[in-house]
Write a protein that holds these residues in place. Structure first.
Motif, short mmCIF file in Angstrom:
data_model
loop_
_atom_site.label_atom_id
_atom_site.label_comp_id
_atom_site.label_asym_id
_atom_site.label_seq_id
_atom_site.Cartn_x
_atom_site.Cartn_y
_atom_site.Cartn_z
N SER A 289 -7.00 -12.22 12.61
CA SER A 289 -7.95 -11.25 12.05
C SER A 289 -9.38 -11.78 12.02
CB SER A 289 -7.52 -10.84 10.64
OG SER A 289 -6.36 -10.08 10.70
N ASP B 279 1.52 2.94 12.95
CA ASP B 279 0.65 2.11 13.78
C ASP B 279 -0.79 2.50 13.46
OD1 ASP B 279 0.73 -0.05 15.57
OD2 ASP B 279 0.11 1.24 17.22
N THR B 280 -1.65 1.50 13.38
CA THR B 280 -3.03 1.73 12.97
C THR B 280 -3.98 1.11 13.97
OG1 THR B 280 -2.48 1.81 10.62
CG2 THR B 280 -4.73 1.20 11.16
N GLU C 204 6.48 -2.83 20.42
CA GLU C 204 5.34 -1.88 20.35
C GLU C 204 4.43 -2.13 21.54
OE1 GLU C 204 2.57 -2.27 17.09
OE2 GLU C 204 3.26 -4.27 16.58
N ASN D 150 -10.71 -11.57 15.47
CA ASN D 150 -10.92 -10.16 15.81
C ASN D 150 -12.22 -9.63 15.23
OD1 ASN D 150 -8.52 -9.92 17.24
ND2 ASN D 150 -7.36 -9.12 15.50
N HIS E 102 -7.05 5.52 5.40
CA HIS E 102 -6.30 6.12 6.50
C HIS E 102 -4.80 6.11 6.22
CE1 HIS E 102 -7.10 1.90 6.62
NE2 HIS E 102 -6.12 1.66 7.46
N ARG E 103 -4.28 4.94 5.80
CA ARG E 103 -2.83 4.82 5.59
C ARG E 103 -2.40 5.71 4.42
NH1 ARG E 103 -2.91 0.02 5.67
NH2 ARG E 103 -2.54 -0.11 7.89
N LYS F 45 -8.86 1.20 -2.55
CA LYS F 45 -8.70 1.42 -1.10
C LYS F 45 -7.70 2.55 -0.87
CE LYS F 45 -7.00 -0.68 3.19
NZ LYS F 45 -6.28 -1.79 3.84
N PHE G 200 -10.79 4.24 10.96
CA PHE G 200 -9.41 3.77 11.03
C PHE G 200 -8.53 4.99 11.22
CE2 PHE G 200 -10.42 -0.19 8.56
CZ PHE G 200 -9.82 -1.09 9.42
N SER H 270 -6.10 -3.11 18.55
CA SER H 270 -6.83 -3.77 17.46
C SER H 270 -6.24 -5.13 17.07
CB SER H 270 -6.85 -2.87 16.23
OG SER H 270 -7.61 -1.71 16.50
N ALA H 271 -4.92 -5.24 17.04
CA ALA H 271 -4.29 -6.49 16.58
C ALA H 271 -4.61 -7.66 17.51
CB ALA H 271 -2.78 -6.31 16.45
N GLU I 182 0.84 -1.21 0.00
CA GLU I 182 0.00 0.00 0.00
C GLU I 182 0.87 1.26 0.00
OE1 GLU I 182 -3.92 -1.80 2.32
OE2 GLU I 182 -3.00 0.03 3.05
N PHE J 49 -6.65 -6.83 4.12
CA PHE J 49 -6.19 -7.60 5.28
C PHE J 49 -6.87 -7.07 6.53
CE2 PHE J 49 -3.26 -4.59 7.41
CZ PHE J 49 -3.18 -3.61 6.44
N GLY J 50 -6.57 -7.70 7.66
CA GLY J 50 -7.08 -7.22 8.95
C GLY J 50 -8.60 -7.11 8.97
N TYR J 51 -9.09 -5.94 9.39
CA TYR J 51 -10.52 -5.69 9.53
C TYR J 51 -11.19 -5.26 8.22
CZ TYR J 51 -9.77 -5.67 14.65
OH TYR J 51 -9.47 -6.01 15.95
N ASP J 52 -10.49 -5.27 7.11
CA ASP J 52 -11.05 -4.77 5.85
C ASP J 52 -12.43 -5.36 5.51
OD1 ASP J 52 -9.12 -2.92 5.32
OD2 ASP J 52 -7.99 -4.15 3.91
P1 IMP Z 1 -0.98 -2.76 13.35
O1 IMP Z 1 -0.86 -1.31 12.99
O2 IMP Z 1 -0.25 -3.61 12.35
O3 IMP Z 1 -0.60 -3.04 14.77
O4 IMP Z 1 -2.49 -3.14 13.14
C1 IMP Z 1 -3.44 -3.18 14.16
C2 IMP Z 1 -4.62 -4.02 13.73
O5 IMP Z 1 -5.36 -3.30 12.76
C3 IMP Z 1 -4.27 -5.36 13.10
O6 IMP Z 1 -5.28 -6.28 13.48
C4 IMP Z 1 -4.31 -5.09 11.64
O7 IMP Z 1 -4.65 -6.25 10.90
C5 IMP Z 1 -5.41 -4.05 11.57
N1 IMP Z 1 -5.19 -3.14 10.45
C6 IMP Z 1 -4.16 -2.28 10.26
N2 IMP Z 1 -4.30 -1.63 9.11
C7 IMP Z 1 -5.46 -2.07 8.55
C8 IMP Z 1 -6.13 -1.78 7.33
O8 IMP Z 1 -5.70 -0.98 6.50
N3 IMP Z 1 -7.28 -2.45 7.13
C9 IMP Z 1 -7.80 -3.35 8.01
N4 IMP Z 1 -7.21 -3.67 9.15
C10 IMP Z 1 -6.03 -3.04 9.42
#
Ligand code: IMP
Length: 200
Positions: free
Chosen positions: A95, A69-70, A41, A98, A178-179, A173, A116, A85-86, A16, A150-153
């Protein structure tokens, strides 16, 4: 072309960031600089974690770098899971688990508002630190849908859309995420710095 170390082990984030930074920048991975260990972290804020990861790489590998960090902040859960969140459903960083826990907690709740938030920490070669934030507002869907991302997408639907991030291509996306928003600020800053007459 400028190159910069992105202090993350997450291949999705690197992809990304590569799209968002465009052709003016080349990302160097942690693997490229021989950093294979997990970055620390353990701060209670996104800002703290982003800085902690970037400082670790700057101090141990002696290179300018950025880290991010997200967190997913859900209004009905008072901003949770946020920085946690992770590991929302446990230490496994799973995921699927979660998302299932999130849907369970919001079951029957009409307030689906969520956002986000990404914080990027940049450390320059002179050790100065800079933070950039990117936010996308949206809502939590009733169920998971889509196979991209990935993640919460699969459960996050950005405002103004009716598809989840996981139903969008990475490019789509990246136009609103956010990113991408945080990276756009980072990019503008780096470009301005490169053009500054005070820099050699
Ligand atoms: P971290 O920033 O990698 O610690 O992410 C924290 C949590 O948010 C993890 O469960 C990631 O999978 C999720 N996450 C981070 N960025 C995104 C995204 O762009 N979309 C969906 N989930 C995300």
């Amino acid at each position: 072309m400028q190159s910069i170390v992105f202090a993350t082990g997450n291949a999705n984030k690197v992809q990304e960031a590569n799209i968002a930074l465009g052709e003016a920048f080349q990302i160097i991975s942690l693997k490229d600089i021989g950093c294979e260990e997990e970055l620390p972290e353990d701060h209670p804020t996104l800002e703290g974690n982003a800085l902690q990861k970037a400082r670790y790489v700057y101090e141990h590998y002696n290179t300018p770098c950025f880290s991010e960090d997200t967190g997913l902040e859900v209004e009905a859960l008072a901003g949770a899971p946020g920085v946690f969140s992770a590991r929302f459903a446990g230490p496994g960083r799973d995921s699927e688990a979660n998302m299932s826990l999130l849907l369970e907690k919001l079951q029957g709740n009409d307030n689906r508002r969520a956002r986000f938030r990404t914080v990027i920490a940049l450390i320059l070669d002179d050790g100065t630190e800079h933070l950039f934030e990117g936010i996308v507002e949206g809502r939590i869907a009733g169920q998971k849908s889509g196979g991209q991302g990935f993640g919460y997408d699969p459960v996050f639907i950005p405002e103004g859309h009716n598809r989840s991030f996981a139903e969008m291509s990475m490019r789509e996306k990246n136009e609103i995420s956010h990113r991408a928003r945080a990276i756009a600020k980072l990019k503008a800053f780096l470009l301005e710095l490169a053009a500054s007459p005070e820099r050699p």
